[in-house]
Design an enzyme around this catalytic site. Structure first.
Site, PDB file in Angstrom:
ATOM      1  N   GLN A   1      11.565 -12.413  -2.274  1.00 40.80           N
ATOM      2  CA  GLN A   1      12.675 -12.360  -2.917  1.00 40.80           C
ATOM      3  C   GLN A   1      14.014 -11.491  -2.071  1.00 40.80           C
ATOM      4  O   GLN A   1      13.652 -11.158  -1.123  1.00 40.80           O
ATOM      5  CB  GLN A   1      13.054 -11.178  -4.298  1.00 40.80           C
ATOM      6  CG  GLN A   1      12.513  -9.899  -3.969  1.00 40.80           C
ATOM      7  CD  GLN A   1      12.320  -9.111  -5.597  1.00 40.80           C
ATOM      8  OE1 GLN A   1      12.715  -8.134  -5.344  1.00 40.80           O
ATOM      9  NE2 GLN A   1      11.401  -9.593  -6.472  1.00 40.80           N
TER      10      GLN A   1
ATOM     11  N   HIS B   1      17.959  -9.131  -0.969  1.00 39.63           N
ATOM     12  CA  HIS B   1      18.603  -8.862  -1.777  1.00 39.63           C
ATOM     13  C   HIS B   1      19.648  -8.621  -0.713  1.00 39.63           C
ATOM     14  O   HIS B   1      20.036  -8.774   0.907  1.00 39.63           O
ATOM     15  CB  HIS B   1      18.620  -7.030  -1.832  1.00 39.63           C
ATOM     16  CG  HIS B   1      17.426  -7.293  -2.677  1.00 39.63           C
ATOM     17  ND1 HIS B   1      17.023  -7.297  -3.695  1.00 39.63           N
ATOM     18  CD2 HIS B   1      16.693  -6.267  -2.202  1.00 39.63           C
ATOM     19  CE1 HIS B   1      16.392  -6.716  -4.450  1.00 39.63           C
ATOM     20  NE2 HIS B   1      15.628  -5.822  -3.275  1.00 39.63           N
TER      21      HIS B   1
ATOM     22  N   GLU C   1      17.035  -0.864   0.705  1.00 41.03           N
ATOM     23  CA  GLU C   1      15.909   0.260   0.151  1.00 41.03           C
ATOM     24  C   GLU C   1      15.050   0.319   0.843  1.00 41.03           C
ATOM     25  O   GLU C   1      14.547  -0.602   2.293  1.00 41.03           O
ATOM     26  CB  GLU C   1      15.027  -0.478  -0.941  1.00 41.03           C
ATOM     27  CG  GLU C   1      14.028  -2.134  -0.269  1.00 41.03           C
ATOM     28  CD  GLU C   1      13.887  -2.885  -1.611  1.00 41.03           C
ATOM     29  OE1 GLU C   1      14.418  -2.304  -2.982  1.00 41.03           O
ATOM     30  OE2 GLU C   1      13.635  -4.171  -1.542  1.00 41.03           O
TER      31      GLU C   1
ATOM     32  N   ARG D   1      15.777 -14.084  -6.262  1.00 40.19           N
ATOM     33  CA  ARG D   1      14.694 -14.702  -6.010  1.00 40.19           C
ATOM     34  C   ARG D   1      14.533 -16.015  -5.512  1.00 40.19           C
ATOM     35  O   ARG D   1      15.361 -17.453  -5.773  1.00 40.19           O
ATOM     36  CB  ARG D   1      13.850 -15.138  -7.469  1.00 40.19           C
ATOM     37  CG  ARG D   1      13.182 -13.576  -8.116  1.00 40.19           C
ATOM     38  CD  ARG D   1      12.454 -13.891  -9.532  1.00 40.19           C
ATOM     39  NE  ARG D   1      13.093 -14.251 -10.698  1.00 40.19           N
ATOM     40  CZ  ARG D   1      14.272 -13.863 -11.514  1.00 40.19           C
ATOM     41  NH1 ARG D   1      13.850 -12.465 -11.023  1.00 40.19           N
ATOM     42  NH2 ARG D   1      14.975 -14.163 -12.313  1.00 40.19           N
TER      43      ARG D   1
END
Length: 267
Positions: A58, A60, A78, A156
């Site tokens: 995946q 982001h 993250e 995804r």
């Protein structure tokens, strides 16, 4: 000053036996433990992740990319701190070599994207910062703390044939087809004092024992405290390993000289 509300989240890929101090309720496979972001720090989410299977490949978007793509939510950066890893556990972060979006799309469709990722064997104490646009996947047998922008956007690219929606068009618009910067990962972070994350949205520090006056001076406003070893006091509140609390600043925290924790503050 308060302990954040903790929520156990079941996932098919979760675990029924969790690393200490967590205990999965009978008959439940726990994949995540979420801490409700406080109103003083609404843009940062802390959670634990426990995997028994590989998670999807995946990516982001950044804040700007999320806006361009018409998302109602912000983007997501993250970071991960591994707290436990089974033998052979790996994290896929970035690619082994650079590739273009045409190659990436074909690889996502035929599944070869999994092998194009750089898979890093991990153990407790390994740390990775994941900038927006970094293609990544968490392997099986990993337990980690994730500190992230409080966003739900995940595109995804590949999911091992599971019957879930993929997001190739949006994902390929934001995915960086390149290796992960080695400066954004390190080993042996547990039991040390060091700056882990210095991103655009938050700062995270590993702290062993009592932090220096210089470090405490950087944490003069609201911050999150995550005990890893030994309890930590927030006034009359006692945080145990597995908890996360909000402090008014590092000077308001009663650190244990033999303890370890994470401190997180917004930017």
């Amino acid at each position: 000053m308060k302990a954040l509300t903790k929520r156990l989240v079941e996932k098919p890929w979760g675990k029924d036996v969790l690393p200490s101090p967590f205990v999965a309720p009978e008959g439940m496979r726990i994949g995540e433990v979420w801490f409700e972001p406080p109103v003083e720090m609404p843009d940062i989410l802390v959670k634990y992740i426990f995997t028994s299977e590989k998670l999807s490949v995946q990516v982001h978007p950044s804040d700007a990319q999320a806006r361009e793509l018409g998302e109602a939510d912000r983007g997501k950066e993250e970071c991960w701190l591994v707290i436990d890893a089974e033998p052979g556990a790996k994290l896929g972060v970035g690619f082994r070599k650079s590739l273009d979006s045409v190659t990436m799309r074909a690889a996502a469709l035929d599944g070869s994207i999994e092998d194009m990722l750089a898979w890093h064997p991990v153990q407790a104490g390994d740390f990775f910062y994941i900038p927006a646009g970094t293609v990544h996947a968490i392997g099986a047998g990993v337990s980690l703390i994730e500190v992230q922008q409080n966003s739900d956007i995940t595109y995804r690219l590949y999911d091992y044939g599971r019957p879930r929606e993929l997001h190739l068009d949006k994902g390929l618009q934001v995915a960086k087809g390149q290796p992960h910067d080695p400066a954004l990962r390190r080993n042996g972070c547990l039991g040390t004092t060091q700056r882990l994350a210095q991103g655009e949205y938050f700062v995270a520090d590993a702290v062993a024992g009592i932090p220096s006056a210089a470090l405490r001076a950087e944490y003069q406003g609201p911050c999150l405290v995550i005990p890893l070893r030994k309890n930590i006091g927030l006034g009359d509140i006692v945080l145990e390993p597995g908890d996360c609390g909000l402090a008014a600043g590092a000077n308001a925290v009663n650190f244990d000289p033999a303890g370890n924790c994470l401190l997180v503050r917004p930017l």
